[in-house]
Design a protein around this motif. Structure first.
Motif, PDB file in Angstrom:
ATOM      1  N   VAL A   1      33.318  47.714  36.292  1.00  0.00           N
ATOM      2  CA  VAL A   1      33.790  48.883  36.834  1.00  0.00           C
ATOM      3  C   VAL A   1      35.355  48.871  37.002  1.00  0.00           C
ATOM      4  N   GLU A   2      35.987  49.970  36.168  1.00  0.00           N
ATOM      5  CA  GLU A   2      37.318  49.894  35.983  1.00  0.00           C
ATOM      6  C   GLU A   2      37.938  50.773  37.273  1.00  0.00           C
ATOM      7  N   SER A   3      39.209  50.520  37.383  1.00  0.00           N
ATOM      8  CA  SER A   3      40.159  51.066  38.332  1.00  0.00           C
ATOM      9  C   SER A   3      41.354  51.126  37.907  1.00  0.00           C
ATOM     10  N   GLY A   4      42.340  51.957  38.731  1.00  0.00           N
ATOM     11  CA  GLY A   4      43.664  51.767  38.484  1.00  0.00           C
ATOM     12  C   GLY A   4      44.352  52.923  37.616  1.00  0.00           C
TER      13      GLY A   4
ATOM     14  N   LEU B   1      51.611  50.711  35.375  1.00  0.00           N
ATOM     15  CA  LEU B   1      50.471  50.912  35.679  1.00  0.00           C
ATOM     16  C   LEU B   1      49.572  49.489  35.752  1.00  0.00           C
ATOM     17  N   ARG B   2      48.674  49.367  36.557  1.00  0.00           N
ATOM     18  CA  ARG B   2      47.829  48.144  36.739  1.00  0.00           C
ATOM     19  C   ARG B   2      46.348  48.740  36.504  1.00  0.00           C
ATOM     20  N   LEU B   3      45.717  48.124  35.526  1.00  0.00           N
ATOM     21  CA  LEU B   3      44.304  48.643  35.751  1.00  0.00           C
ATOM     22  C   LEU B   3      43.585  47.331  36.066  1.00  0.00           C
ATOM     23  N   SER B   4      42.286  47.344  36.503  1.00  0.00           N
ATOM     24  CA  SER B   4      41.448  46.322  36.915  1.00  0.00           C
ATOM     25  C   SER B   4      40.094  46.622  36.313  1.00  0.00           C
ATOM     26  N   CYS B   5      39.379  45.482  36.070  1.00  0.00           N
ATOM     27  CA  CYS B   5      38.011  45.795  35.612  1.00  0.00           C
ATOM     28  C   CYS B   5      37.220  44.574  36.601  1.00  0.00           C
ATOM     29  N   ALA B   6      36.243  45.031  37.410  1.00  0.00           N
ATOM     30  CA  ALA B   6      35.367  44.232  37.987  1.00  0.00           C
ATOM     31  C   ALA B   6      34.087  44.185  37.504  1.00  0.00           C
ATOM     32  N   ALA B   7      33.562  42.758  37.056  1.00  0.00           N
ATOM     33  CA  ALA B   7      32.451  42.582  36.525  1.00  0.00           C
ATOM     34  C   ALA B   7      31.408  41.839  37.369  1.00  0.00           C
ATOM     35  N   SER B   8      30.080  42.569  37.176  1.00  0.00           N
ATOM     36  CA  SER B   8      29.045  41.982  38.068  1.00  0.00           C
ATOM     37  C   SER B   8      28.706  40.511  38.169  1.00  0.00           C
ATOM     38  N   VAL B   9      29.196  39.773  36.932  1.00  0.00           N
ATOM     39  CA  VAL B   9      29.039  38.446  36.461  1.00  0.00           C
ATOM     40  C   VAL B   9      30.135  38.068  35.148  1.00  0.00           C
TER      41      VAL B   9
ATOM     42  N   PHE C   1      52.356  45.002  27.567  1.00  0.00           N
ATOM     43  CA  PHE C   1      50.866  44.756  28.236  1.00  0.00           C
ATOM     44  C   PHE C   1      50.639  43.332  28.548  1.00  0.00           C
ATOM     45  N   ALA C   2      49.850  43.165  29.724  1.00  0.00           N
ATOM     46  CA  ALA C   2      49.535  41.624  29.889  1.00  0.00           C
ATOM     47  C   ALA C   2      48.280  41.712  30.535  1.00  0.00           C
ATOM     48  N   ILE C   3      47.301  40.943  30.058  1.00  0.00           N
ATOM     49  CA  ILE C   3      46.110  40.774  30.558  1.00  0.00           C
ATOM     50  C   ILE C   3      45.887  39.456  31.374  1.00  0.00           C
ATOM     51  N   SER C   4      45.259  39.507  32.265  1.00  0.00           N
ATOM     52  CA  SER C   4      44.945  38.258  33.127  1.00  0.00           C
ATOM     53  C   SER C   4      43.503  38.350  33.895  1.00  0.00           C
TER      54      SER C   4
ATOM     55  N   ASN D   1      35.749  37.777  39.563  1.00  0.00           N
ATOM     56  CA  ASN D   1      35.185  38.294  38.710  1.00  0.00           C
ATOM     57  C   ASN D   1      35.917  39.475  38.021  1.00  0.00           C
ATOM     58  N   THR D   2      37.211  39.255  38.030  1.00  0.00           N
ATOM     59  CA  THR D   2      38.245  40.684  37.641  1.00  0.00           C
ATOM     60  C   THR D   2      39.040  40.426  36.640  1.00  0.00           C
ATOM     61  N   VAL D   3      39.167  41.216  35.843  1.00  0.00           N
ATOM     62  CA  VAL D   3      40.144  41.133  34.642  1.00  0.00           C
ATOM     63  C   VAL D   3      41.399  42.376  34.848  1.00  0.00           C
ATOM     64  N   HIS D   4      42.399  42.146  34.953  1.00  0.00           N
ATOM     65  CA  HIS D   4      43.577  43.156  35.124  1.00  0.00           C
ATOM     66  C   HIS D   4      44.345  43.180  33.651  1.00  0.00           C
TER      67      HIS D   4
END
Length: 122
Positions: free
Chosen positions: A5-8, A18-26, A67-70, A76-79
């Motif tokens: 699920v993406e957001s941001g 901007l900062r995007l987030s991705c929440a993973a179920s696992v 851009f920077a990914i973290s 369980n989230t990637v930004h």
């Protein structure tokens, strides 16, 4: 199958952030999570990717230095932090997850995809 699920996403002026987030179920040790974007009439482009195990990162040439990914393993989230945004960065941004990747910025390597979040730069 991992649910993402993406957001941001949103609208921003050129030069903004901007900062995007991705929440993973696992999240598993060997997983790679990537951000891709697709503008109307263009192919899906690899933006950034990160291996959740060792944290190694990969960036597309057009976003290096901006851009920077973290990863936040506990959540369980990637930004994806996006700075100095340009008009040409405008696109639908997708989060993806995959295993046993050889080419982290190749969308065909990924098995699971989110629904996307829109980024508009004017």
């Amino acid at each position: 199958h991992v649910q993402l699920v993406e957001s941001g996403g949103g609208s921003v002026q050129a030069g903004g952030s901007l900062r995007l987030s991705c929440a993973a179920s696992v999240v598993t040790w060997r997983m790679c999570m990537g951000w891709f974007r697709q503008a109307p009439g263009k192919e899906r482009e690899g933006v950034a990717a990160i291996f959740t195990g060792d944290g190694s990162t990969y960036y597309g040439d057009s976003v290096k230095g901006r851009f920077a990914i973290s990863r936040d393993i506990a959540r369980n989230t990637v930004h994806l932090g996006m700075n100095s945004l340009k008009v040409e960065d405008a696109a639908m941004y997708y989060c993806a997850a995959g295993l046993l990747l050889m080419r982290p910025l190749d969308p065909s390597e990924y098995q699971c995809w989110g629904q996307g979040t829109q980024v508009t730069v004017s």
